[in-house]
Design an enzyme around this catalytic site. Structure first.
Site, PDB file in Angstrom:
ATOM      1  N   LYS A 241       0.834  -1.209   0.000  1.00  0.00           N
ATOM      2  CA  LYS A 241       0.000   0.000   0.000  1.00  0.00           C
ATOM      3  C   LYS A 241       0.870   1.261   0.000  1.00  0.00           C
ATOM      4  O   LYS A 241       0.669   2.159  -0.810  1.00  0.00           O
ATOM      5  CB  LYS A 241      -0.884  -0.008   1.256  1.00  0.00           C
ATOM      6  N   ASN A 242       1.849   1.314   0.916  1.00  0.00           N
ATOM      7  CA  ASN A 242       2.600   2.558   1.064  1.00  0.00           C
ATOM      8  C   ASN A 242       3.541   2.833  -0.106  1.00  0.00           C
ATOM      9  O   ASN A 242       3.957   3.974  -0.301  1.00  0.00           O
ATOM     10  CB  ASN A 242       3.368   2.558   2.396  1.00  0.00           C
TER      11      ASN A 242
ATOM     12  N   ARG B  34      -4.451  10.631   4.407  1.00  0.00           N
ATOM     13  CA  ARG B  34      -3.390  11.616   4.612  1.00  0.00           C
ATOM     14  C   ARG B  34      -2.327  11.568   3.525  1.00  0.00           C
ATOM     15  O   ARG B  34      -1.702  12.575   3.213  1.00  0.00           O
ATOM     16  CB  ARG B  34      -2.720  11.397   5.964  1.00  0.00           C
TER      17      ARG B  34
ATOM     18  N   CYS C 253      -5.568  12.864  13.109  1.00  0.00           N
ATOM     19  CA  CYS C 253      -5.757  11.490  12.649  1.00  0.00           C
ATOM     20  C   CYS C 253      -6.408  10.731  13.797  1.00  0.00           C
ATOM     21  O   CYS C 253      -6.461  11.229  14.913  1.00  0.00           O
ATOM     22  CB  CYS C 253      -4.398  10.971  12.235  1.00  0.00           C
TER      23      CYS C 253
ATOM     24  N   ARG D 265      -0.695  14.358  13.706  1.00  0.00           N
ATOM     25  CA  ARG D 265       0.326  13.918  12.751  1.00  0.00           C
ATOM     26  C   ARG D 265       0.685  15.134  11.898  1.00  0.00           C
ATOM     27  O   ARG D 265       0.067  15.392  10.888  1.00  0.00           O
ATOM     28  CB  ARG D 265      -0.203  12.775  11.877  1.00  0.00           C
ATOM     29  N   PRO D 266       1.694  15.879  12.361  1.00  0.00           N
ATOM     30  CA  PRO D 266       2.011  17.150  11.705  1.00  0.00           C
ATOM     31  C   PRO D 266       2.570  16.960  10.292  1.00  0.00           C
ATOM     32  O   PRO D 266       3.029  15.879   9.930  1.00  0.00           O
ATOM     33  CB  PRO D 266       3.084  17.757  12.615  1.00  0.00           C
ATOM     34  N   VAL D 267       2.535  18.038   9.487  1.00  0.00           N
ATOM     35  CA  VAL D 267       3.129  18.012   8.140  1.00  0.00           C
ATOM     36  C   VAL D 267       4.155  19.139   7.982  1.00  0.00           C
ATOM     37  O   VAL D 267       4.493  19.520   6.871  1.00  0.00           O
ATOM     38  CB  VAL D 267       2.053  18.085   7.024  1.00  0.00           C
TER      39      VAL D 267
ATOM     40  N   LEU E  38       7.310  19.194   8.329  1.00  0.00           N
ATOM     41  CA  LEU E  38       8.547  18.844   7.604  1.00  0.00           C
ATOM     42  C   LEU E  38       8.331  18.870   6.091  1.00  0.00           C
ATOM     43  O   LEU E  38       9.237  19.215   5.332  1.00  0.00           O
ATOM     44  CB  LEU E  38       9.052  17.465   8.040  1.00  0.00           C
TER      45      LEU E  38
ATOM     46  N   ASP F 125       3.779   0.328  12.366  1.00  0.00           N
ATOM     47  CA  ASP F 125       2.600  -0.295  11.745  1.00  0.00           C
ATOM     48  C   ASP F 125       2.408  -1.755  12.184  1.00  0.00           C
ATOM     49  O   ASP F 125       1.434  -2.392  11.768  1.00  0.00           O
ATOM     50  CB  ASP F 125       2.708  -0.221  10.209  1.00  0.00           C
TER      51      ASP F 125
ATOM     52  N   ARG G 251      -8.936  -0.229   3.880  1.00  0.00           N
ATOM     53  CA  ARG G 251      -7.970   0.763   3.384  1.00  0.00           C
ATOM     54  C   ARG G 251      -6.633   0.106   3.076  1.00  0.00           C
ATOM     55  O   ARG G 251      -5.934   0.545   2.156  1.00  0.00           O
ATOM     56  CB  ARG G 251      -7.722   1.834   4.464  1.00  0.00           C
TER      57      ARG G 251
END
Ligand code: UD1
Length: 420
Positions: free
Chosen positions: A22-23, A92, A116, A121-123, A125, A304, A396
């Site tokens: 998936k990722n 996300r 989330c 879960r910051p963005v 960066l 995970d 998902r």
């Protein structure tokens, strides 16, 4: 909303074929925005997140056609450089369009993902990385709006190793002027797969698979075809299911080298593990020994797999501490697991799991993707009937999980929303 009904106590035996990652799919699909034309992917997992990414790409004007595990994307007609809130709130990873859009079209408008299910879960960066590459970035009405004529190379040192931010910076830097250096880059196999895909498209990237990347920008890239790498988290989840409820199970079509941390811990728990090419055979331990884990960036134990590990330790012969050092709040499965009879105490980002003799079936609620997987694993060994509600989270990220589990002997069935 569908639910799963599991009658626990059946031994698992047999072979499970692992799907594409998936990722990796979620990173490679947006990378197609970097060069106009037609791309063909094979071994693409049939998952809701892949559907969500396909829909997002369609909103940019791309043609996307899926046929079982083949995925064809044509980016010739891309003319809209936005990721609307309706898409990003569902997934996300939609933020992955930021890097390629700003690099190729000089403009990107991407909704901020917000919170989330398990916490912040910051963005930051992602945004800092794109800014360093010369984009003007504003936050406007819940959107990241980035503009640039042509990006310029920069030196970027991430404070935290981030899969998503590394992917975004990589996709932006491949078309920037000059050589970008990224320190503390993520080296997860899915990030490596993205970098290799970009190189196939004509990008110049050194240090692939390490924390230090050097990306020499080029003027243009070209479309290529690619096979998705196997999903190491799906493989790990089935191996833990085998350790809990096996028997002897095999997972096939995976990459055992990407699972070293999980396999080592499984062996410490008493399971016997044999590797033969792309197949891992696992024989369940007679008694599950307590094994502490602390999650870490790759090649450490993956966050995970944290929830699944707690499910395994719930039946261990002692006490194990499972610490999440990546996501401090990722423990929504713990209260549900306690409903199944597990003995778990949460202490900040550490779950102290005191093994019990048996779990007992109950109704439990799935809250996020991996939490849902852990509840199914627990249900497989719980006495009586377990109902896992709200399984859309699972869809998902796990392809036909109930069919794969049925094929190795589990008594699990999906009941669709209309039927109950
Ligand atoms: C990816 C995976 C997800 C996995 C996670 C960690 C995808 C689509 N998702 O998520 O399954 O659980 O890696 O392995 O590949 N961070 C910041 N600021 C940022 C970005 C991240 O502080 O701008 C922090 C996070 O809060 C976290 C750490 O960095 O503590 C790692 O997160 P990151 O690798 O970015 O996760 P994702 O890419 O979102």
């Amino acid at each position: 909303m569908d639910k799963f009904i599991i009658h626990g106590g059946k031994k698992l035996n047999g072979s499970v074929r692992i799907s594409g990652a998936k990722n990796a799919a979620l990173a490679l699909m947006p990378a197609t925005l970097l060069a106009s034309g037609k791309y063909e992917f094979t071994n693409t997992p049939d998952l809701r997140d892949v559907t969500s990414m396909a829909k997002l790409l369609q909103t940019t004007g791309a043609d996307v056609v899926r046929n079982a595990h083949s995925l064809s994307i044509n980016t010739f007609r891309v003319n809209k450089f936005e990721a609307p809130y309706e898409h990003v709130k569902k997934m996300r990873a939609s933020i992955y369009v930021l890097g390629p859009l700003i690099a190729r079209y000089g403009y990107a408008k991407v909704s901020l993902p917000g919170g989330c299910a398990w916490g912040p879960r910051p963005v930051n960066l992602h945004i800092e990385g794109i800014r360093k590459l010369g984009a003007a970035v504003k936050l406007e009405s819940g959107y990241i709006v980035a503009k640039a004529k042509r990006l310029k190379a920069a030196k970027i040192a991430f404070d935290v190793s981030s899969v998503g931010a590394t992917g975004n910076v990589l996709m932006a830097a491949v078309l920037a002027r000059g050589t970008t250096v990224v320190e503390n880059a993520a080296k997860e196999p899915e990030t490596e797969a993205l970098a290799r895909f970009l190189v196939k498209m004509g990008a110049k990237v050194e240090g692939i698979g390490t924390n230090h990347l050097e990306i020499e920008g080029v003027d243009a890239l070209h479309p290529v075809n690619e096979e998705m790498i196997p999903d190491r988290i799906e493989a790990g989840t089935f191996l833990v299911a085998g350790a809990l409820a096996g028997g002897k199970i095999k997972v096939t079509h995976c990459n055992p080298l990407q699972l070293t941390a999980v396999l080592t811990k499984l062996e410490e728990s008493g399971a016997s593990v044999k590797i033969d090419g792309d197949t891992i055979e696992l024989r369940a331990p007679r008694n599950i020994k307590p094994v502490n884990v602390t999650t870490a960036a790759y090649p450490g134990f993956p966050t995970d797999m944290q929830a699944q590990w707690i499910a395994l330790m719930s039946l261990c012969t002692g006490s194990a501490v499972v610490t999440d050092a990546i996501y401090f709040d990722r423990f929504k499965h713990v209260p549900e697991m306690i409903r199944l009879g597990a003995d778990i105490t949460l202490n900040e980002n550490a779950a102290v799991v005191q093994g019990v003799k048996k779990l007992k079936g109950a109704k439990v609620m799935s809250t996020d993707l991996r939490a849902s997987a852990s509840l199914i694993l627990a249900g497989l060994v719980a006495e009586g009937t377990t109902e896992v509600l709200r399984v859309y989270h699972l869809d998902r990220g796990y392809e036909h999980i109930e069919k794969k589990l049925q094929s190795i002997g589990a008594d699990i069935k999906r009941v669709s929303g209309q039927e109950y």
